[in-house]
Design a protein around this motif. Structure first.
Motif, short mmCIF file in Angstrom:
data_model
loop_
_atom_site.label_atom_id
_atom_site.label_comp_id
_atom_site.label_asym_id
_atom_site.label_seq_id
_atom_site.Cartn_x
_atom_site.Cartn_y
_atom_site.Cartn_z
N SER A 24 -25.14 7.56 13.90
CA SER A 24 -24.66 7.36 15.26
C SER A 24 -25.55 8.04 16.30
N GLY A 27 -31.28 5.70 17.22
CA GLY A 27 -31.35 4.47 17.98
C GLY A 27 -31.08 3.26 17.10
N PRO A 28 -31.40 2.08 17.62
CA PRO A 28 -31.18 0.86 16.83
C PRO A 28 -32.03 0.87 15.56
N ILE A 29 -31.45 0.37 14.50
CA ILE A 29 -32.11 0.35 13.20
C ILE A 29 -32.48 -1.09 12.88
N GLU A 30 -33.64 -1.28 12.30
CA GLU A 30 -34.07 -2.61 11.89
C GLU A 30 -33.17 -3.09 10.75
N TYR A 31 -32.42 -4.16 10.99
CA TYR A 31 -31.44 -4.62 10.01
C TYR A 31 -32.04 -5.48 8.91
N GLN A 37 -25.34 -4.13 8.86
CA GLN A 37 -25.27 -2.97 9.74
C GLN A 37 -25.02 -1.70 8.93
N SER A 94 -19.72 -8.06 21.15
CA SER A 94 -21.02 -8.74 20.99
C SER A 94 -20.86 -10.25 21.05
#
Length: 94
Positions: A24, A27-31, A37, A94
């Motif tokens: 948490s 930052g954004p993680i490469e999925y 997720q 989303s």
């Protein structure tokens, strides 16, 4: 065997809580690497640890085992509810 299940479920429950804070705070993680997720994966392993924590309650021999079992169940149940709320509202937004 059941006593070891109790100990390992406690260790994994604390690891999953620490991993939640790490995920948490990043930052954004490469999925594409994970395929899903990180919160969903964390929810799956938390629910698995919750079940093993329930099975580990049979290994309670003294007050230490009881404290481990109840803290495992409390940590994993709280984390799984929190992750479910995050995933649910994340899909709504989303």
């Amino acid at each position: 065997m059941i006593k070891q299940l109790n100990i390992w479920s406690f260790i994994f429950s604390t690891i999953w809580v620490l991993l939640f804070f790490i995920v948490s705070s990043t930052g954004p993680i490469e999925y594409t690497i994970l395929g899903t997720q990180p919160y969903v994966l964390l929810l799956y392993v938390t629910l698995l640890t919750f079940v093993t924590g329930l099975l580990g309650m049979a290994g309670m021999r003294n007050w230490k085992g009881m404290a481990r079992s109840f803290s495992t169940i409390t940590l994993t149940l709280g984390l799984s509810v929190f992750l479910t709320i995050i995933i649910f509202f994340g899909h709504l937004l989303s």
